[in-house]
Design a protein around this motif. Structure first.
Motif, PDB file in Angstrom:
ATOM      1  N   MET A   1      -1.937 -26.603   4.674  1.00  0.00           N
ATOM      2  CA  MET A   1      -0.513 -26.674   3.612  1.00  0.00           C
ATOM      3  C   MET A   1       0.473 -27.386   4.062  1.00  0.00           C
ATOM      4  SD  MET A   1       0.490 -23.959   0.901  1.00  0.00           S
ATOM      5  CE  MET A   1      -0.738 -24.103  -0.179  1.00  0.00           C
ATOM      6  N   ARG A   2       1.093 -28.525   3.588  1.00  0.00           N
ATOM      7  CA  ARG A   2       1.999 -29.190   4.210  1.00  0.00           C
ATOM      8  C   ARG A   2       3.430 -28.854   3.839  1.00  0.00           C
ATOM      9  NH1 ARG A   2       0.170 -30.157   8.736  1.00  0.00           N
ATOM     10  NH2 ARG A   2      -1.636 -31.554   8.870  1.00  0.00           N
ATOM     11  N   LYS A   3       3.523 -28.221   2.714  1.00  0.00           N
ATOM     12  CA  LYS A   3       4.977 -27.703   2.200  1.00  0.00           C
ATOM     13  C   LYS A   3       4.542 -26.625   1.238  1.00  0.00           C
ATOM     14  CE  LYS A   3       4.708 -30.803  -1.960  1.00  0.00           C
ATOM     15  NZ  LYS A   3       5.148 -31.797  -2.607  1.00  0.00           N
ATOM     16  N   ASN A   4       5.619 -25.572   0.889  1.00  0.00           N
ATOM     17  CA  ASN A   4       5.618 -24.533  -0.098  1.00  0.00           C
ATOM     18  C   ASN A   4       4.846 -23.305   0.616  1.00  0.00           C
ATOM     19  OD1 ASN A   4       7.189 -26.066  -1.887  1.00  0.00           O
ATOM     20  ND2 ASN A   4       5.651 -26.898  -2.704  1.00  0.00           N
ATOM     21  N   GLN A   5       4.538 -23.312   1.835  1.00  0.00           N
ATOM     22  CA  GLN A   5       3.965 -22.360   2.599  1.00  0.00           C
ATOM     23  C   GLN A   5       4.410 -20.939   2.340  1.00  0.00           C
ATOM     24  OE1 GLN A   5       4.979 -24.974   4.087  1.00  0.00           O
ATOM     25  NE2 GLN A   5       3.673 -25.820   5.877  1.00  0.00           N
ATOM     26  N   ALA A   6       5.880 -20.823   2.307  1.00  0.00           N
ATOM     27  CA  ALA A   6       6.635 -19.493   2.229  1.00  0.00           C
ATOM     28  C   ALA A   6       6.476 -19.084   0.884  1.00  0.00           C
ATOM     29  CB  ALA A   6       7.987 -19.756   2.724  1.00  0.00           C
ATOM     30  N   ASP A   7       6.272 -20.038   0.037  1.00  0.00           N
ATOM     31  CA  ASP A   7       6.238 -19.659  -1.514  1.00  0.00           C
ATOM     32  C   ASP A   7       4.811 -19.098  -1.591  1.00  0.00           C
ATOM     33  OD1 ASP A   7       8.541 -20.751  -2.021  1.00  0.00           O
ATOM     34  OD2 ASP A   7       7.805 -22.663  -2.516  1.00  0.00           O
ATOM     35  N   VAL A   8       3.758 -19.451  -1.170  1.00  0.00           N
ATOM     36  CA  VAL A   8       2.371 -19.060  -1.208  1.00  0.00           C
ATOM     37  C   VAL A   8       2.461 -17.634  -0.403  1.00  0.00           C
ATOM     38  CG1 VAL A   8       0.142 -19.511  -0.695  1.00  0.00           C
ATOM     39  CG2 VAL A   8       1.203 -21.334  -1.497  1.00  0.00           C
ATOM     40  N   ALA A   9       3.103 -17.612   0.550  1.00  0.00           N
ATOM     41  CA  ALA A   9       2.787 -16.342   1.312  1.00  0.00           C
ATOM     42  C   ALA A   9       3.650 -15.147   0.535  1.00  0.00           C
ATOM     43  CB  ALA A   9       3.697 -16.453   2.642  1.00  0.00           C
ATOM     44  N   ALA A  10       4.820 -15.715  -0.228  1.00  0.00           N
ATOM     45  CA  ALA A  10       5.600 -14.574  -1.078  1.00  0.00           C
ATOM     46  C   ALA A  10       4.648 -14.235  -2.516  1.00  0.00           C
ATOM     47  CB  ALA A  10       6.675 -15.435  -1.526  1.00  0.00           C
ATOM     48  N   PHE A  11       3.974 -14.992  -2.921  1.00  0.00           N
ATOM     49  CA  PHE A  11       3.122 -14.710  -3.979  1.00  0.00           C
ATOM     50  C   PHE A  11       1.944 -13.745  -3.402  1.00  0.00           C
ATOM     51  CE2 PHE A  11      -1.036 -16.052  -6.159  1.00  0.00           C
ATOM     52  CZ  PHE A  11      -0.929 -15.325  -7.318  1.00  0.00           C
ATOM     53  N   LEU A  12       1.087 -14.165  -2.289  1.00  0.00           N
ATOM     54  CA  LEU A  12       0.239 -13.350  -1.959  1.00  0.00           C
ATOM     55  C   LEU A  12       0.906 -11.739  -1.546  1.00  0.00           C
ATOM     56  CD1 LEU A  12      -1.761 -15.667   0.363  1.00  0.00           C
ATOM     57  CD2 LEU A  12      -2.307 -14.629  -1.836  1.00  0.00           C
ATOM     58  N   ALA A  13       2.099 -11.993  -0.990  1.00  0.00           N
ATOM     59  CA  ALA A  13       2.792 -10.489  -0.826  1.00  0.00           C
ATOM     60  C   ALA A  13       2.754  -9.637  -2.024  1.00  0.00           C
ATOM     61  CB  ALA A  13       3.962 -10.930   0.054  1.00  0.00           C
ATOM     62  N   SER A  14       3.038 -10.611  -3.145  1.00  0.00           N
ATOM     63  CA  SER A  14       3.192  -9.883  -4.434  1.00  0.00           C
ATOM     64  C   SER A  14       1.865  -9.011  -5.094  1.00  0.00           C
ATOM     65  CB  SER A  14       3.874 -10.829  -5.524  1.00  0.00           C
ATOM     66  OG  SER A  14       3.014 -11.644  -5.830  1.00  0.00           O
ATOM     67  N   VAL A  15       0.964  -9.783  -4.373  1.00  0.00           N
ATOM     68  CA  VAL A  15      -0.326  -9.107  -4.794  1.00  0.00           C
ATOM     69  C   VAL A  15      -0.945  -8.201  -3.337  1.00  0.00           C
ATOM     70  CG1 VAL A  15      -0.791 -10.538  -6.600  1.00  0.00           C
ATOM     71  CG2 VAL A  15      -1.676 -11.172  -4.287  1.00  0.00           C
ATOM     72  N   SER A  16      -0.074  -7.775  -2.851  1.00  0.00           N
ATOM     73  CA  SER A  16      -0.340  -6.975  -1.697  1.00  0.00           C
ATOM     74  C   SER A  16       0.399  -5.717  -1.434  1.00  0.00           C
ATOM     75  CB  SER A  16      -0.094  -7.823  -0.356  1.00  0.00           C
ATOM     76  OG  SER A  16      -0.766  -9.069  -0.109  1.00  0.00           O
ATOM     77  N   PRO A  17      -0.091  -4.859  -2.449  1.00  0.00           N
ATOM     78  CA  PRO A  17       0.619  -3.536  -2.711  1.00  0.00           C
ATOM     79  C   PRO A  17       0.965  -2.616  -1.226  1.00  0.00           C
ATOM     80  CG  PRO A  17      -1.389  -3.442  -3.469  1.00  0.00           C
ATOM     81  CD  PRO A  17      -1.361  -4.852  -3.148  1.00  0.00           C
ATOM     82  N   ASP A  18       0.052  -2.793  -0.339  1.00  0.00           N
ATOM     83  CA  ASP A  18       0.309  -1.868   0.892  1.00  0.00           C
ATOM     84  C   ASP A  18       1.077  -2.865   2.130  1.00  0.00           C
ATOM     85  OD1 ASP A  18      -1.116   0.025  -0.366  1.00  0.00           O
ATOM     86  OD2 ASP A  18      -2.855  -0.666   0.184  1.00  0.00           O
ATOM     87  N   ALA A  19       1.664  -3.846   1.552  1.00  0.00           N
ATOM     88  CA  ALA A  19       2.313  -4.700   2.738  1.00  0.00           C
ATOM     89  C   ALA A  19       3.249  -3.919   3.408  1.00  0.00           C
ATOM     90  CB  ALA A  19       3.158  -5.841   2.133  1.00  0.00           C
ATOM     91  N   ALA A  20       3.289  -3.660   4.870  1.00  0.00           N
ATOM     92  CA  ALA A  20       4.059  -3.360   5.612  1.00  0.00           C
ATOM     93  C   ALA A  20       5.194  -4.153   6.205  1.00  0.00           C
ATOM     94  CB  ALA A  20       3.257  -2.538   6.708  1.00  0.00           C
ATOM     95  N   GLU A  21       6.039  -4.869   5.227  1.00  0.00           N
ATOM     96  CA  GLU A  21       6.904  -5.775   5.742  1.00  0.00           C
ATOM     97  C   GLU A  21       8.491  -5.325   5.379  1.00  0.00           C
ATOM     98  OE1 GLU A  21       6.603  -9.950   5.307  1.00  0.00           O
ATOM     99  OE2 GLU A  21       5.287  -9.553   3.673  1.00  0.00           O
TER     100      GLU A  21
END
Length: 142
Positions: free
Chosen positions: A122-142
């Motif tokens: 992926m050449r652009k918008n990587q942080a956006d995809v990661a943010a989306f995946l974090a939103s469906v990661s209820p146990d994220a330890a960030e």
């Protein structure tokens, strides 16, 4: 002394990944369309969040999960090796990984021959995809 301090601050700033800032969840959800050819997002209860392929692992809860640890998925030797390092997916690391999976794994494991199954970069918008995946990661330890 001033120059040394300015130089150190400038060095730290330049060394930070371009995608370390928080991403846009809505943009990431849209951008994830590129990923769903290989990946789905399905909750443990069976709720389909994003219908997608099964070539790659289910990405529900990926942020905060140990790399290469999705049950019932056969990972490449490179991801198994990454798991052995103790890597736990953060939004920042996932954004870096999807930029260039092989380079990421090689740097993290020190194995210059490591090769993942993921060929997409992926050449652009990587942080956006990661943010989306974090939103469906209820146990994220960030």
């Amino acid at each position: 002394m001033k120059f040394a301090t300015i130089g150190a601050l400038l060095g730290v700033t330049l060394a930070m990944p371009a995608f370390a800032q928080d991403g846009d969840i809505a943009k990431g959800e849209k951008e994830f369309r590129k990923c769903k050819a290989c990946h789905m997002i399905e909750s443990p209860e069976g709720e389909t969040i994003v219908k997608g392929g099964k070539t790659g692992p289910n990405l529900y809860g990926v942020i905060g999960r140990a790399a290469g640890s999705q049950e019932d998925f056969k990972y490449s030797d490179a991801l198994t090796e990454l798991n052995a390092t103790g890597e736990v997916w953060t939004s920042e690391d996932l954004a870096e990984y999807i930029t260039d999976p092989n380079t990421f794994v090689r740097e993290k494991t020190g194995d210059e021959k490591a090769k993942t199954k993921m060929t997409f970069k992926m050449r652009k918008n990587q942080a956006d995809v990661a943010a989306f995946l974090a939103s469906v990661s209820p146990d994220a330890a960030e």
